[in-house]
Design an enzyme around this catalytic site. Structure first.
Site, mmCIF file in Angstrom:
data_model
loop_
_atom_site.group_PDB
_atom_site.id
_atom_site.type_symbol
_atom_site.label_atom_id
_atom_site.label_comp_id
_atom_site.label_asym_id
_atom_site.label_seq_id
_atom_site.Cartn_x
_atom_site.Cartn_y
_atom_site.Cartn_z
ATOM 1 N N THR A 230 0.868 -1.190 0.077
ATOM 2 C CA THR A 230 -0.050 0.033 -0.010
ATOM 3 C C THR A 230 0.733 1.143 0.066
ATOM 4 O OG1 THR A 230 -1.989 -1.137 1.069
ATOM 5 C CG2 THR A 230 -1.661 1.262 1.399
ATOM 6 N N ARG A 258 -14.322 -7.957 0.164
ATOM 7 C CA ARG A 258 -13.556 -7.369 1.318
ATOM 8 C C ARG A 258 -12.920 -6.004 1.166
ATOM 9 N NH1 ARG A 258 -7.926 -5.790 2.557
ATOM 10 N NH2 ARG A 258 -7.449 -6.341 4.531
ATOM 11 N N GLY A 260 -10.363 -3.439 3.097
ATOM 12 C CA GLY A 260 -9.427 -3.267 4.328
ATOM 13 C C GLY A 260 -9.357 -1.893 4.777
ATOM 14 N N ASP A 261 -8.419 -1.646 5.710
ATOM 15 C CA ASP A 261 -8.203 -0.390 6.519
ATOM 16 C C ASP A 261 -8.174 0.994 5.663
ATOM 17 O OD1 ASP A 261 -5.736 -1.532 5.855
ATOM 18 O OD2 ASP A 261 -4.982 0.231 7.268
HETATM 19 N N1 ASP Z 1 -3.948 -2.395 4.501
HETATM 20 C C1 ASP Z 1 -3.957 -2.912 3.281
HETATM 21 C C2 ASP Z 1 -5.331 -3.642 3.404
HETATM 22 O O1 ASP Z 1 -5.485 -4.586 4.284
HETATM 23 C C3 ASP Z 1 -2.912 -3.752 2.851
HETATM 24 C C4 ASP Z 1 -1.645 -3.124 2.824
HETATM 25 O O2 ASP Z 1 -1.116 -2.452 3.466
HETATM 26 O O3 ASP Z 1 -0.782 -3.467 1.845
HETATM 27 O O4 ASP Z 1 -5.994 -3.589 2.456
#
Ligand code: ASP
Length: 364
Positions: A230, A258, A260-261
């Site tokens: 990310t 799904r 994510g954060d």
């Molecule tokens: N935080 C991101 C997620 O869970 C993944 C990442 O940081 O690469 O979608």
């Protein structure tokens, strides 16, 4: 004072150099320009100092895992993104301009898990998430699970500035972004062989173990590739505002829509001028449950501790014991920067308020 002296000197020289050769005229011209240059310089220095920090993902990134060429490539990309963002800040532009300039570049680079180079879902697609937030008025925008927006960070900013909402998802987010003129692209634009291989490895591991279904795979770092890519940027702009932005493809083999954060305000991104601006990377489910970005800011604000203390506590003392791996970058309104992570490495870099640049990958 310097301005007045330069002006007087200019007038004296003008009188003395009447009818003198070209060389004198050139010196005179330079002297006359000096007051204006000094004024421009003084004007620029009355603005508050600027600073920027960037991450390109955390995970099992060790010296042994990266060739010298790969290391150089990543460092160059982080360097370039820092320069692109810093250029905007140095020109006195809004922090969001700097964030978008830097993240767009990283989204267009195949090295990172955002835009081109995003990881694949279980079904072999790319579903992208992004968010942005500013610290002066707490405005925020986010998109989740978009599939044909070339630069999701641009769409996130549009949601913030052109809609009455904070987060739009899927087809609706795409429709909104396209109606507001963002660049549309085929989902295959985001394909890269490296991420495709990662998906094949993930599926292989899932099918090898009867006990491990997709959900368990996502839950269990042991089965995951464990390299998050990310991207995120935090800045202090010339108006004294702090802002944050994050963009991602999520996690390999993710399923069922799904999210994510990264697009969740408070988890993957947060900014508040009274505390700090944060962008996160790591195992999203943990960052959501522990409300990581907002928790760092809240600790700073209410416990009256430094940015570094607050960030380190959340990443090392709260998240890690709970099983959450990853890291964050953060900045406060004075320009202090913290970049803690509890994995082996995190692609990261910063330019501080004194103009000092650092680009790092590993722990030490
Ligand atoms: N935080 C991101 C997620 O869970 C993944 C990442 O940081 O690469 O979608």
């Amino acid at each position: 004072m310097a301005l007045k002296n330069a002006s007087n000197l200019c007038q004296k020289t003008l009188r003395a150099t009447k009818f003198k050769p070209l060389k004198h005229l050139l010196i005179t011209a330079a002297l006359c320009a000096l007051p204006f240059l000094l004024h421009a310089h003084n004007h620029a220095s009355t603005k508050s100092p600027v600073a920027i920090a960037i991450h390109g993902g955390a995970g099992t990134i060790t010296k042994a895992n990266l060739s010298d060429e790969q290391e150089a490539e990543y460092k160059l990309a982080i360097n370039t993104a820092l320069d692109l963002g810093y250029e905007q800040l140095a020109q006195g532009k809004d922090g969001l301009d700097a964030i978008v300039a830097a993240i767009k570049y990283l989204e267009d680079s195949p090295l990172f898990n955002a835009g081109i180079g995003a990881v694949y879902t279980f079904d072999g697609q790319h579903e992208l998430d992004a968010s942005i937030m500013r610290g002066d008025n707490l405005q925020a925008g986010a998109v989740a699970s978009v599939t044909n927006i070339k630069n999701p960070i641009v769409a996130a900013r549009l949601v913030m500035e052109q809609s009455v909402h904070v987060m739009l998802s899927g087809k609706g987010a795409e429709q909104f972004a396209l109606e507001h003129g963002v660049e549309k692209t085929e989902n295959t634009t985001f394909n890269t062989p490296r991420r495709f291989e990662a998906l094949q490895r993930a599926k292989q591991r899932i099918s090898e173990s009867e006990a491990v279904d997709t959900q368990a795979y996502l839950e269990n770092a042991e089965f995951n590739d464990f390299k998050f890519g990310t991207v995120g940027v935090v800045v202090l702009d010339a108006n004294g505002n702090i802002s944050a932005g994050t963009s991602t493809g999520g996690m390999t083999a993710k399923r069922y829509g799904r999210v994510g954060d990264s697009p969740i305000i408070g988890s993957g991104t947060y900014a508040d001028n009274t505390s700090c601006a944060v962008s996160a990377t790591g195992h999203g489910e943990y960052f959501i449950r522990y409300n990581v970005a907002a928790d760092i800011c809240a600790r700073m604000k209410y416990q009256k501790i430094s940015l570094e203390q607050a960030a380190n506590t959340v990443i090392h003392d709260v998240l890690l014991p709970a099983g959450g791996t990853g890291g964050i970058i953060a900045i406060d309104a004075k320009g202090n920067i913290a970049m803690p992570f509890n994995t082996e490495g995190m692609y990261r870099g910063s330019i501080d308020i004194d103009g000092n640049k650092t680009v790092l990958i590993y722990k030490d």
